[in-house]
Design an enzyme around this catalytic site. Structure first.
Site, PDB file in Angstrom:
ATOM      1  CB  ILE A  13      71.458 -50.944  53.543  1.00  0.00           C
ATOM      2  CG1 ILE A  13      71.552 -49.948  54.696  1.00  0.00           C
ATOM      3  CG2 ILE A  13      72.808 -51.249  52.946  1.00  0.00           C
ATOM      4  CD1 ILE A  13      72.262 -50.516  55.910  1.00  0.00           C
ATOM      5  CB  CYS A  14      66.112 -51.195  52.313  1.00  0.00           C
ATOM      6  SG  CYS A  14      66.254 -52.395  50.998  1.00  0.00           S
ATOM      7  CB  THR A  15      64.110 -54.427  56.083  1.00  0.00           C
ATOM      8  OG1 THR A  15      63.196 -53.350  55.930  1.00  0.00           O
ATOM      9  CG2 THR A  15      64.923 -54.202  57.326  1.00  0.00           C
TER      10      THR A  15
END
Length: 112
Positions: A13-15
């Site tokens: 997960i990441c922005t």
């Protein structure tokens, strides 16, 4: 007991999506080269809970720019028994698929 050869799912997960998309590709490629049966994919941090609720996730790796998400997700991840780890800034910036795969496999093996 779970089958050793059963495919495991690793979620990153990441922005932002682009770097993570490249990293996912590198991790999947490293896994394929090593004969490791994993499915690697990414999702925005904002939908992490929803993704984990609706899909089987065996390990979660968190992009360094999303480290603030750990505090938000920690109780949920513990409740769901999903092992997680922050990806090192260096591995993330160099898109080091092998290093991230190694971290993922230790999560899968040890559960943390």
């Amino acid at each position: 007991m779970a089958n050793e050869n059963e495919q495991k799912t690793i979620l990153l997960i990441c922005t932002a999506g682009i770097t993570t998309g490249l990293l996912v590709r590198n991790v999947q490629q490293a896994a394929d080269e090593q004969g490791v049966n994993v499915h690697v994919y990414s999702a925005p941090a904002i939908v992490a809970e929803q993704t984990i609720q609706t899909q089987a996730v065996d390990a979660l790796l968190i992009g360094p720019q999303s480290k603030y998400e750990v505090a938000r997700l920690k109780d949920f991840l513990n409740y769901k028994a999903v092992p997680y780890k922050l990806i090192s800034k260096e591995d993330y910036e160099t898109l080091d698929g092998e290093a991230v795969l190694k971290d993922s496999l230790s999560l899968l093996k040890n559960g943390h």
